[in-house]
Design an enzyme around this catalytic site. Structure first.
Site, PDB file in Angstrom:
ATOM      1  N   PRO A  10      43.881  37.329  22.733  1.00 47.51           N
ATOM      2  CG  PRO A  10      44.604  35.198  22.182  1.00 47.51           C
ATOM      3  CD  PRO A  10      44.895  36.646  21.934  1.00 47.51           C
ATOM      4  CG  ASN A  11      41.039  33.509  26.034  1.00 52.83           C
ATOM      5  OD1 ASN A  11      39.873  33.269  25.748  1.00 52.83           O
ATOM      6  ND2 ASN A  11      42.038  32.776  25.593  1.00 52.83           N
ATOM      7  NE  ARG A  18      42.412  33.933  30.644  1.00 55.88           N
ATOM      8  CZ  ARG A  18      43.487  34.252  29.941  1.00 55.88           C
ATOM      9  NH1 ARG A  18      43.748  35.497  29.642  1.00 55.88           N
ATOM     10  NH2 ARG A  18      44.303  33.314  29.530  1.00 55.88           N
ATOM     11  CE1 TYR A  23      46.681  36.107  32.875  1.00 54.95           C
ATOM     12  CE2 TYR A  23      44.966  34.457  33.171  1.00 54.95           C
ATOM     13  CZ  TYR A  23      46.175  34.844  32.637  1.00 54.95           C
ATOM     14  OH  TYR A  23      46.897  33.968  31.873  1.00 54.95           O
ATOM     15  CG  ASN A  72      48.940  40.698  27.400  1.00 58.01           C
ATOM     16  OD1 ASN A  72      49.370  39.651  26.920  1.00 58.01           O
ATOM     17  ND2 ASN A  72      48.442  40.788  28.619  1.00 58.01           N
ATOM     18  CB  ALA A  75      47.312  32.118  24.115  1.00 54.97           C
ATOM     19  CD  GLU A  96      56.615  39.886  25.020  1.00 52.97           C
ATOM     20  OE1 GLU A  96      57.679  40.063  24.388  1.00 52.97           O
ATOM     21  OE2 GLU A  96      56.259  38.781  25.450  1.00 52.97           O
ATOM     22  CG  HIS A  98      53.178  38.707  29.066  1.00 51.73           C
ATOM     23  ND1 HIS A  98      52.280  38.196  28.165  1.00 51.73           N
ATOM     24  CD2 HIS A  98      54.357  38.837  28.414  1.00 51.73           C
ATOM     25  CE1 HIS A  98      52.898  37.997  27.008  1.00 51.73           C
ATOM     26  NE2 HIS A  98      54.152  38.385  27.120  1.00 51.73           N
ATOM     27  NE  ARG A 105      50.415  31.459  34.289  1.00 48.69           N
ATOM     28  CZ  ARG A 105      49.411  31.897  33.524  1.00 48.69           C
ATOM     29  NH1 ARG A 105      49.474  33.101  32.961  1.00 48.69           N
ATOM     30  NH2 ARG A 105      48.351  31.146  33.330  1.00 48.69           N
TER      31      ARG A 105
HETATM   32  C1  DQA Z   1      49.261  36.580  29.522  1.00 41.90           C
HETATM   33  C2  DQA Z   1      50.127  35.333  29.723  1.00 41.90           C
HETATM   34  C3  DQA Z   1      49.872  34.325  28.619  1.00 41.90           C
HETATM   35  O1  DQA Z   1      50.688  33.177  28.811  1.00 41.90           O
HETATM   36  C4  DQA Z   1      48.426  33.890  28.627  1.00 41.90           C
HETATM   37  O2  DQA Z   1      48.183  33.024  27.546  1.00 41.90           O
HETATM   38  C5  DQA Z   1      47.470  35.035  28.625  1.00 41.90           C
HETATM   39  C6  DQA Z   1      47.786  36.219  29.403  1.00 41.90           C
HETATM   40  C7  DQA Z   1      49.399  37.569  30.688  1.00 41.90           C
HETATM   41  O3  DQA Z   1      49.059  38.731  30.503  1.00 41.90           O
HETATM   42  O4  DQA Z   1      49.837  37.199  31.781  1.00 41.90           O
HETATM   43  O5  DQA Z   1      46.384  34.943  28.077  1.00 41.90           O
HETATM   44  O6  DQA Z   1      49.688  37.236  28.350  1.00 41.90           O
END
Ligand code: DQA
Length: 139
Positions: A10-11, A18, A23, A72, A75, A96, A98, A105
């Site tokens: 998501p997102n 964003r 990011y 990835n 959230a 995995e 990020h 964070r």
């Molecule tokens: C994320 C880190 C997550 O905590 C966050 O919710 C994201 C992006 C990252 O790529 O840094 O949406 O996965």
């Protein structure tokens, strides 16, 4: 040729717009196109969804016939027992990824339901995290 898919949660469709301080300002499509051009020796696919069940469906669909999955889960990393169970259930190794260093964070981002069953975890290198994950499948 190795078959690898990047699955974004998501997102992450908002990358570039964003929170660019966290990011970056590149869209994922722009980044993905440059990576595709660079790794012509890899059959590289990309999937993104904001919906937990769609991510599970995609992991199941790729999880027995791909060489690698770069996930990835955004959230959902920190909340989804379902996605964690899928990563455990499938055969294809999952790396995995990020973009941000989640350990630097908020505390709720320190928890991952993916990590225990991932082949490895790469985080904090910006979009380069994805590229490092691709390389991990090639070495
Ligand atoms: C994320 C880190 C997550 O905590 C966050 O919710 C994201 C992006 C990252 O790529 O840094 O949406 O996965």
């Amino acid at each position: 040729m190795k078959k690898i898919i990047i699955i974004n949660g998501p997102n992450l469709n908002l990358l570039g717009k964003r929170e660019p301080n966290i990011y970056g300002s590149l869209s994922f499509t722009e980044f993905f196109n440059t990576v595709k051009e660079k790794y012509t020796n890899v059959d590289l696919e990309y999937f993104q969804s904001n919906i937990e069940g769609e991510l599970i469906d995609k992991l199941q669909a790729c999880g027995f016939n791909y060489d690698g999955i770069i996930l990835n889960a955004a959230a959902y990393t920190h909340t989804s027992v379902g996605i964690g169970d899928t990563v455990k259930a499938i055969e294809t190794p999952v790396v995995e990824v990020h973009i941000s260093n989640t350990f630097g964070r908020e505390e709720f981002r320190h928890q991952s339901f993916i990590s225990p069953n991932a082949k490895g975890v790469i985080l904090g290198f910006g979009l380069q995290s994805y590229e490092l994950a691709i390389q991990s499948f090639l070495d």
